[in-house]
Design a protein around this motif. Structure first.
Motif, PDB file in Angstrom:
ATOM      1  N   GLU A 153     -61.558  87.038  43.450  1.00 27.73           N
ATOM      2  CA  GLU A 153     -60.938  88.184  44.106  1.00 27.73           C
ATOM      3  C   GLU A 153     -62.012  89.186  44.525  1.00 27.73           C
ATOM      4  O   GLU A 153     -63.035  89.351  43.853  1.00 27.73           O
ATOM      5  CB  GLU A 153     -59.926  88.852  43.175  1.00 27.73           C
ATOM      6  CG  GLU A 153     -60.534  89.496  41.944  1.00 27.73           C
ATOM      7  CD  GLU A 153     -59.499  90.206  41.100  1.00 27.73           C
ATOM      8  OE1 GLU A 153     -58.325  90.101  41.414  1.00 27.73           O
ATOM      9  OE2 GLU A 153     -59.897  90.880  40.125  1.00 27.73           O
ATOM     10  N   GLY A 154     -61.768  89.845  45.645  1.00 30.36           N
ATOM     11  CA  GLY A 154     -62.700  90.840  46.140  1.00 30.36           C
ATOM     12  C   GLY A 154     -62.393  92.220  45.609  1.00 30.36           C
ATOM     13  O   GLY A 154     -61.466  92.437  44.824  1.00 30.36           O
ATOM     14  N   SER A 155     -63.185  93.171  46.052  1.00 32.53           N
ATOM     15  CA  SER A 155     -63.015  94.547  45.584  1.00 32.53           C
ATOM     16  C   SER A 155     -61.700  95.141  46.060  1.00 32.53           C
ATOM     17  O   SER A 155     -61.028  95.863  45.316  1.00 32.53           O
ATOM     18  CB  SER A 155     -64.189  95.406  46.072  1.00 32.53           C
ATOM     19  OG  SER A 155     -65.421  94.878  45.617  1.00 32.53           O
ATOM     20  N   CYS A 156     -61.305  94.822  47.291  1.00 36.35           N
ATOM     21  CA  CYS A 156     -60.038  95.352  47.808  1.00 36.35           C
ATOM     22  C   CYS A 156     -58.849  94.783  47.047  1.00 36.35           C
ATOM     23  O   CYS A 156     -57.893  95.507  46.731  1.00 36.35           O
ATOM     24  CB  CYS A 156     -59.912  95.034  49.295  1.00 36.35           C
ATOM     25  SG  CYS A 156     -61.156  95.830  50.340  1.00 36.35           S
ATOM     26  N   GLU A 157     -58.905  93.503  46.735  1.00 38.96           N
ATOM     27  CA  GLU A 157     -57.805  92.882  45.996  1.00 38.96           C
ATOM     28  C   GLU A 157     -57.735  93.410  44.571  1.00 38.96           C
ATOM     29  O   GLU A 157     -56.647  93.613  44.026  1.00 38.96           O
ATOM     30  CB  GLU A 157     -57.977  91.377  45.990  1.00 38.96           C
ATOM     31  CG  GLU A 157     -56.770  90.615  45.473  1.00 38.96           C
ATOM     32  CD  GLU A 157     -56.879  89.132  45.683  1.00 38.96           C
ATOM     33  OE1 GLU A 157     -55.946  88.407  45.292  1.00 38.96           O
ATOM     34  OE2 GLU A 157     -57.898  88.694  46.253  1.00 38.96           O
ATOM     35  N   CYS A 166     -52.970  99.472  49.445  1.00 40.05           N
ATOM     36  CA  CYS A 166     -53.394  98.480  50.445  1.00 40.05           C
ATOM     37  C   CYS A 166     -52.622  97.161  50.318  1.00 40.05           C
ATOM     38  O   CYS A 166     -53.170  96.086  50.600  1.00 40.05           O
ATOM     39  CB  CYS A 166     -54.895  98.204  50.336  1.00 40.05           C
ATOM     40  SG  CYS A 166     -55.931  99.667  50.529  1.00 40.05           S
ATOM     41  N   ARG A 167     -51.374  97.216  49.905  1.00 42.97           N
ATOM     42  CA  ARG A 167     -50.602  95.984  49.787  1.00 42.97           C
ATOM     43  C   ARG A 167     -50.271  95.389  51.152  1.00 42.97           C
ATOM     44  O   ARG A 167     -50.148  94.168  51.286  1.00 42.97           O
ATOM     45  CB  ARG A 167     -49.323  96.231  49.000  1.00 42.97           C
ATOM     46  CG  ARG A 167     -49.574  96.539  47.525  1.00 42.97           C
ATOM     47  CD  ARG A 167     -48.300  96.434  46.721  1.00 42.97           C
ATOM     48  NE  ARG A 167     -48.549  96.650  45.301  1.00 42.97           N
ATOM     49  CZ  ARG A 167     -48.914  95.710  44.443  1.00 42.97           C
ATOM     50  NH1 ARG A 167     -49.078  94.475  44.886  1.00 42.97           N
ATOM     51  NH2 ARG A 167     -49.124  95.980  43.177  1.00 42.97           N
ATOM     52  N   GLY A 168     -50.110  96.237  52.158  1.00 43.09           N
ATOM     53  CA  GLY A 168     -49.834  95.721  53.494  1.00 43.09           C
ATOM     54  C   GLY A 168     -51.002  94.929  54.054  1.00 43.09           C
ATOM     55  O   GLY A 168     -50.820  93.924  54.736  1.00 43.09           O
ATOM     56  N   GLN A 175     -56.476  90.053  57.937  1.00 36.35           N
ATOM     57  CA  GLN A 175     -56.833  91.430  57.618  1.00 36.35           C
ATOM     58  C   GLN A 175     -57.446  91.544  56.221  1.00 36.35           C
ATOM     59  O   GLN A 175     -58.373  92.329  56.003  1.00 36.35           O
ATOM     60  CB  GLN A 175     -55.599  92.332  57.726  1.00 36.35           C
ATOM     61  CG  GLN A 175     -55.057  92.476  59.128  1.00 36.35           C
ATOM     62  CD  GLN A 175     -53.867  93.421  59.190  1.00 36.35           C
ATOM     63  OE1 GLN A 175     -53.422  93.947  58.161  1.00 36.35           O
ATOM     64  NE2 GLN A 175     -53.334  93.622  60.383  1.00 36.35           N
ATOM     65  N   ARG A 176     -56.950  90.739  55.291  1.00 36.49           N
ATOM     66  CA  ARG A 176     -57.503  90.789  53.941  1.00 36.49           C
ATOM     67  C   ARG A 176     -58.952  90.318  53.915  1.00 36.49           C
ATOM     68  O   ARG A 176     -59.802  90.923  53.267  1.00 36.49           O
ATOM     69  CB  ARG A 176     -56.660  89.934  53.002  1.00 36.49           C
ATOM     70  CG  ARG A 176     -57.202  89.882  51.574  1.00 36.49           C
ATOM     71  CD  ARG A 176     -56.267  89.128  50.660  1.00 36.49           C
ATOM     72  NE  ARG A 176     -56.084  87.748  51.092  1.00 36.49           N
ATOM     73  CZ  ARG A 176     -55.249  86.905  50.514  1.00 36.49           C
ATOM     74  NH1 ARG A 176     -54.495  87.298  49.494  1.00 36.49           N
ATOM     75  NH2 ARG A 176     -55.146  85.661  50.947  1.00 36.49           N
ATOM     76  N   GLU A 177     -59.251  89.238  54.655  1.00 37.04           N
ATOM     77  CA  GLU A 177     -60.622  88.736  54.672  1.00 37.04           C
ATOM     78  C   GLU A 177     -61.557  89.721  55.363  1.00 37.04           C
ATOM     79  O   GLU A 177     -62.716  89.894  54.952  1.00 37.04           O
ATOM     80  CB  GLU A 177     -60.656  87.377  55.369  1.00 37.04           C
ATOM     81  CG  GLU A 177     -61.998  86.685  55.294  1.00 37.04           C
ATOM     82  CD  GLU A 177     -62.481  86.500  53.879  1.00 37.04           C
ATOM     83  OE1 GLU A 177     -63.704  86.637  53.647  1.00 37.04           O
ATOM     84  OE2 GLU A 177     -61.653  86.230  52.985  1.00 37.04           O
ATOM     85  N   GLN A 178     -61.090  90.388  56.416  1.00 32.58           N
ATOM     86  CA  GLN A 178     -61.906  91.412  57.060  1.00 32.58           C
ATOM     87  C   GLN A 178     -62.170  92.582  56.126  1.00 32.58           C
ATOM     88  O   GLN A 178     -63.290  93.101  56.061  1.00 32.58           O
ATOM     89  CB  GLN A 178     -61.217  91.889  58.338  1.00 32.58           C
ATOM     90  CG  GLN A 178     -61.140  90.836  59.432  1.00 32.58           C
ATOM     91  CD  GLN A 178     -60.368  91.321  60.641  1.00 32.58           C
ATOM     92  OE1 GLN A 178     -59.787  92.421  60.637  1.00 32.58           O
ATOM     93  NE2 GLN A 178     -60.353  90.511  61.699  1.00 32.58           N
ATOM     94  N   CYS A 179     -61.151  92.975  55.382  1.00 30.75           N
ATOM     95  CA  CYS A 179     -61.312  94.069  54.420  1.00 30.75           C
ATOM     96  C   CYS A 179     -62.257  93.670  53.298  1.00 30.75           C
ATOM     97  O   CYS A 179     -63.101  94.458  52.872  1.00 30.75           O
ATOM     98  CB  CYS A 179     -59.950  94.477  53.872  1.00 30.75           C
ATOM     99  SG  CYS A 179     -59.990  95.817  52.663  1.00 30.75           S
ATOM    100  N   GLU A 180     -62.146  92.423  52.832  1.00 34.01           N
ATOM    101  CA  GLU A 180     -63.014  91.972  51.755  1.00 34.01           C
ATOM    102  C   GLU A 180     -64.467  91.863  52.214  1.00 34.01           C
ATOM    103  O   GLU A 180     -65.386  92.168  51.451  1.00 34.01           O
ATOM    104  CB  GLU A 180     -62.527  90.619  51.225  1.00 34.01           C
ATOM    105  CG  GLU A 180     -61.171  90.657  50.545  1.00 34.01           C
ATOM    106  CD  GLU A 180     -61.157  91.512  49.286  1.00 34.01           C
ATOM    107  OE1 GLU A 180     -62.228  91.983  48.863  1.00 34.01           O
ATOM    108  OE2 GLU A 180     -60.071  91.713  48.727  1.00 34.01           O
ATOM    109  N   SER A 181     -64.697  91.429  53.437  1.00 34.39           N
ATOM    110  CA  SER A 181     -66.061  91.364  53.961  1.00 34.39           C
ATOM    111  C   SER A 181     -66.669  92.754  54.075  1.00 34.39           C
ATOM    112  O   SER A 181     -67.855  92.953  53.762  1.00 34.39           O
ATOM    113  CB  SER A 181     -66.064  90.668  55.335  1.00 34.39           C
ATOM    114  OG  SER A 181     -65.581  89.355  55.227  1.00 34.39           O
ATOM    115  N   ALA A 182     -65.854  93.722  54.499  1.00 36.13           N
ATOM    116  CA  ALA A 182     -66.345  95.099  54.551  1.00 36.13           C
ATOM    117  C   ALA A 182     -66.647  95.631  53.149  1.00 36.13           C
ATOM    118  O   ALA A 182     -67.636  96.352  52.947  1.00 36.13           O
ATOM    119  CB  ALA A 182     -65.322  95.992  55.252  1.00 36.13           C
ATOM    120  N   CYS A 183     -65.829  95.271  52.181  1.00 36.45           N
ATOM    121  CA  CYS A 183     -66.083  95.697  50.802  1.00 36.45           C
ATOM    122  C   CYS A 183     -67.331  95.022  50.239  1.00 36.45           C
ATOM    123  O   CYS A 183     -68.072  95.629  49.451  1.00 36.45           O
ATOM    124  CB  CYS A 183     -64.875  95.387  49.926  1.00 36.45           C
ATOM    125  SG  CYS A 183     -63.429  96.421  50.247  1.00 36.45           S
TER     126      CYS A 183
END
Length: 230
Positions: A153-157, A166-168, A175-183
């Motif tokens: 799991e990433g930081s966002c998850e 950030c459940r949406g 979108q989750r993978e983009q958010c995780e890459s940014a994190c």
């Protein structure tokens, strides 16, 4: 789909007890097969796969073996390795980064190529900006590769699991993978040494060193000298 024996008109004409007994016996055998798991499927690890499982359902992501700020690791059989990772991350991050990428299973020359490139960016950022400013831009994809390889799991998850925000974003895969890459980038940029050490501890617990040869070696022992007795 209806049972062909129940929809057949022959069963209505056979009103004797023998037909009803056969029907009840077959139905009880079917129910016992479902209840006892006679037709249940099994995974590779030997775990039963229930009938209510949905094909394509996302597998739950695992957590990291150690937290981001557990600099000294844990007091287990990897304690000495955790101390080595902490020292490398503090005084020679280029070697730790090269070792992490090498353990991911890349080709020959991976350690030298990544270590030298990291060293150049480290010296350039330290001389121009006074701190390691450019190397995180080069090293953060290794964290993304580790997450995908071990389904971590990433930081966002983790933030969504702890506080429910950030459940949406977490529901959509792209979108989750983009958010995780940014994190991943933010973790390397703001906590660069800690992120390298966390990745080093995770890889050393999960993968052996590429230079380690675990194949057994057959040793031939010559026979002892034999003498003829009288």
């Amino acid at each position: 789909m209806a049972n062909p024996e129940e929809s057949s008109p022959l069963l209505i004409k056979q009103g004797d007890g023998e037909g009803n007994a056969k029907h009840d016996e077959k139905r009880s055998a079917t129910e016992s097969g479902h209840s006892c798991g006679g037709s249940a499927e099994w995974t590779v690890d030997g775990l039963p796969l229930g009938h209510g499982s949905v094909v394509g359902e996302p597998v739950a992501r695992a957590r990291w073996d150690s937290s981001l700020f557990a600099c000294l690791g844990r007091n287990d059989e990897f304690c000495s390795s955790d101390l080595e990772v902490c020292l490398l991350g503090s005084f020679a991050p280029c070697m730790l980064y090269g070792s992490n990428v090498e353990r991911l299973g890349s080709g020959p020359g991976t350690f030298a190529n990544h270590c030298l490139a990291y060293t150049g960016l480290y010296l350039l950022g330290s001389s121009l900006f006074g701190w390691n400013f450019l190397a995180p831009w080069f090293s953060y994809p290794s964290r993304t590769a580790i997450r995908k390889k071990f389904n971590l799991e990433g930081s966002c998850e983790a933030l969504s699991r702890s506080c429910g925000c950030c459940r949406g974003v977490m529901e959509d895969e792209v979108q989750r993978e983009q958010c995780e890459s940014a994190c991943d980038f933010a973790t390397h940029f703001f906590c660069h040494t800690c992120s390298l050490c966390q990745e080093g501890r995770e890889l050393r617990r999960r993968l052996p060193h590429p230079g380690f040869n675990g194949r057994p070696i057959l040793v031939m022992i010559p026979p002892m000298e034999q003498t003829m007795g009288r």
